[in-house]
Design a protein around this motif. Sequence first.
Motif: not given
Length: 149
Positions: A4-5, A9, A38, A89
């Motif tokens: 996961s991020s 960004d 998300r 992302t």
Amino acid sequence: MSYSSMAPDVWDPSFESDPDSMLSSDQCVIKDQHFFIRGLVEIPVIGSEDVFSWGVWVSLSRDNFARALEVWNTEGREAEKPYFGWLSTELALYSESTTNLKTNAHTRPVGQRPFIELEPTNHPLAVEQRTGITRDRVREIAMAVLHRA
């Protein structure tokens, strides 16, 4: 079986002091102009019941973000129509950029992150989502992510 991020960004730690910005584990607002949720890009693992997941961020329009928040804790929210968004992302393991791929965010029952469906293009990530990946590919991803960290 998942990576996961922690933020879209475009998130910058300096936004934490901005009253018009916020970042939680599931939602993000930047300067009251950019809105994100998300979700999970899920990829079937060929020859198994397993699913590999990328935890990603998707930008939504102001109206879709407001609607998503309105039903965030509402039972039955999975009946919502999908929200169009742009993948926010960058998954560096792919030879082509993943930023700004077209998506549909499908709301799921309360407590589950949305399912992020990629537009069915020839992008390697979209192809993997449609066709699945092997266990060897899962190991390749794991090695690449772990060695990059």
